[in-house]
Motif scaffolding. Structure first.
Motif, mmCIF file in Angstrom:
data_model
loop_
_atom_site.group_PDB
_atom_site.id
_atom_site.type_symbol
_atom_site.label_atom_id
_atom_site.label_comp_id
_atom_site.label_asym_id
_atom_site.label_seq_id
_atom_site.Cartn_x
_atom_site.Cartn_y
_atom_site.Cartn_z
ATOM 1 N N ASP A 2 12.150 35.380 -2.273
ATOM 2 C CA ASP A 2 12.612 33.958 -2.088
ATOM 3 C C ASP A 2 11.788 33.261 -1.203
ATOM 4 N N ILE A 3 11.378 33.863 0.089
ATOM 5 C CA ILE A 3 10.419 33.370 0.894
ATOM 6 C C ILE A 3 9.158 32.916 0.528
ATOM 7 N N ARG A 33 9.922 29.789 -1.828
ATOM 8 C CA ARG A 33 10.257 28.675 -0.704
ATOM 9 C C ARG A 33 9.315 27.868 -0.292
ATOM 10 N N THR A 34 8.346 28.796 0.505
ATOM 11 C CA THR A 34 6.975 28.634 0.940
ATOM 12 C C THR A 34 6.136 27.760 0.129
ATOM 13 N N SER A 65 7.299 26.040 -2.874
ATOM 14 C CA SER A 65 8.181 24.791 -3.038
ATOM 15 C C SER A 65 7.799 23.814 -1.887
ATOM 16 N N LYS A 66 7.846 24.348 -0.712
ATOM 17 C CA LYS A 66 7.673 23.334 0.376
ATOM 18 C C LYS A 66 6.185 22.665 0.426
#
Length: 452
Positions: free
Chosen positions: A433-434, A437-438, A440-441
């Motif tokens: 997930d991390i 998320r990285t 996508s950011k």
């Protein structure tokens, strides 16, 4: 005559004619608004806001959108441009032409030689083309895509001349290790070449998890077939791909068909109950089982059994003849409890002996009956279309994973997160997930910079 509300700087289109912008607000029988008549009002509006014209026609007032040139679409609210329209067939053709222009002179000559030789039936060009498709080098992947597209275009033209009927019969041969797949292909392939067919065998061999190497020894069991000029045998490693096939089995099938082979046999590695990826690549999925392959309970388990179009009991000779007959009867009754994959075909259970060559003639008759039935009903064409979509999404998953791992922000965090997972500080799911998320950011920040 009709009445129109015209604002400064706005074009009005009526009946196909464009009128010049009116100098002031004019409406017959009404009083003009002073604020609307101020010069430069349209220029002071928010960027991207469109002024419209109200035109009184036969059905009352109409609001007309000013024409916008297709080449320079206006920016929308907050400066965001609208999403680009999806590429049509012409767009893809133009993109392929641009890709071809980036090739060097040597690469252009190589591509022309491979395409001409492959479509002419040259075995060396076919082998070189499959090697190009199996390569992990970026530039060679690029060449393989261009070669594959040219072969597909030629195949599409050939099928058009054949009343849109497939020119080749694709068969996938799967089963547990030691079921006799390679020995069967040796006898079966010689029988087909004797009937005037051209046979291509794509034998998949497992790769080592330790060294990454592969033995590629299936060809040693097909000595007579490998000497036949109407047969082509290509062993390939799995390279970690699951499902019993390789990453480029689909590409190899297309290239073999382009070279003029009308029978394609895909031999998978020894598989279990849930490995049937080859079923999404072939017209007919054939499952091989040995006489000691289990009882009726194994036959009714969901998975590879329910995907089979034909079940073949091998080694039906000598002392194993009685067990082979028994397991044939058990699987025949078990298949009646499963839902058929085809509306026009019921799976059959056949018995063969590769040692004495028994049962091959009846087996080939069932295969041709299957092919003729599905072609006549149009089910085979629909099946291949569904397989094309599966192939597309498999390539998307592979490309997305590669792109994610090569992203700079994600690549920098992978060693640290792997170390934390090994120590037990975080769970593998949280680490995934991390990373997502990285990724996508970073994508959002890049998109915002591009739009600004």
């Amino acid at each position: 005559m009709f009445q129109a509300l015209l604002l400064p700087g706005v074009w009005c289109r009526w009946g196909g004619r464009a009128r010049a912008p009116a100098p002031a607000l004019a409406l017959q029988g009404s009083r003009a608004s002073p604020s609307a008549a101020r010069p430069g009002l349209a220029q002071r509006r928010a960027p991207g806001r469109q002024l419209h014209s109200l035109v009184r026609g036969p059905r009352g007032l109409r609001r007309l959108q000013p024409p916008v040139p297709a080449a320079a679409a206006p920016a929308g609210p907050r400066g965001l441009r609208p999403a680009p329209a999806p590429l049509g067939l012409r767009g893809f053709r133009a993109e392929q032409q641009q890709m071809a222009l980036t090739l060097s002179d040597w690469e252009k000559r190589l591509l022309e030689r491979l395409c001409k030789g492959l479509l002419g039936g040259d075995r060396s060009c076919l082998a070189e083309g499959i090697t190009l498709a199996e390569s992990t080098n970026g530039q060679k992947k690029h060449l393989a895509r261009l070669l594959l597209q040219q072969v597909l275009d030629c195949q599409r033209e050939r099928e058009r001349l054949n009343d849109q009927r497939p020119l080749a019969f694709r068969m996938g041969l799967s089963g547990p290790p030691g079921a006799g797949k390679s020995t069967f292909i040796e006898k079966f392939g010689k029988m087909l070449t004797g009937k005037g067919h051209k046979v291509a065998v794509l034998a998949v061999d497992p790769s080592s998890k330790t060294t990454g190497g592969s033995l590629l020894g299936d060809k040693t069991r097909m000595i007579e077939l490998s000497r036949d000029m109407n047969a082509y045998i290509r062993p390939s490693p799995t390279l970690g791909t699951l499902g019993g096939v390789t990453r480029t089995t689909n590409e190899a099938i297309i290239l073999c068909e382009g070279a003029g082979y009308d029978i394609i046999l895909v031999e998978t590695v020894g598989v279990g109950q849930s490995e049937f990826a080859v079923a999404d690549m072939v017209d007919m999925f054939i499952l091989f089982i040995s006489p000691a392959g289990g009882d009726e309970l194994q036959g009714i388990k969901r998975g590879i059994i329910e995907m089979a179009d034909l079940v073949v009991v091998t080694k039906a000779d000598g002392e194993l003849l009685v067990p082979a007959r028994k397991i044939q009867a058990e699987y025949t009754s078990a298949l009646k409890l499963l839902r058929n994959q085809s509306k026009s075909w019921n799976p059959k259970v056949m018995r063969v002996s590769s040692k004495y060559g028994e049962g091959f003639t009846n087996l080939w008759e069932k295969m041709t009956e299957f092919h003729t039935t599905l072609v006549a009903t149009g089910e085979l064409q629909l099946k291949r279309q569904r397989q094309q979509k599966v192939w597309m999404w498999n390539m998307i998953q592979e490309s997305v994973t590669e792109y994610l791992c090569n992203h700079p922000a994600v690549r920098n965090q992978i060693p640290n997160l792997e170390e934390k997972v090994v120590r037990g500080d975080i769970t593998p799911g949280l680490a995934a997930d991390i990373l997502l998320r990285t990724f996508s950011k970073k994508k959002k920040s890049v998109n915002s910079v591009n739009t600004d």
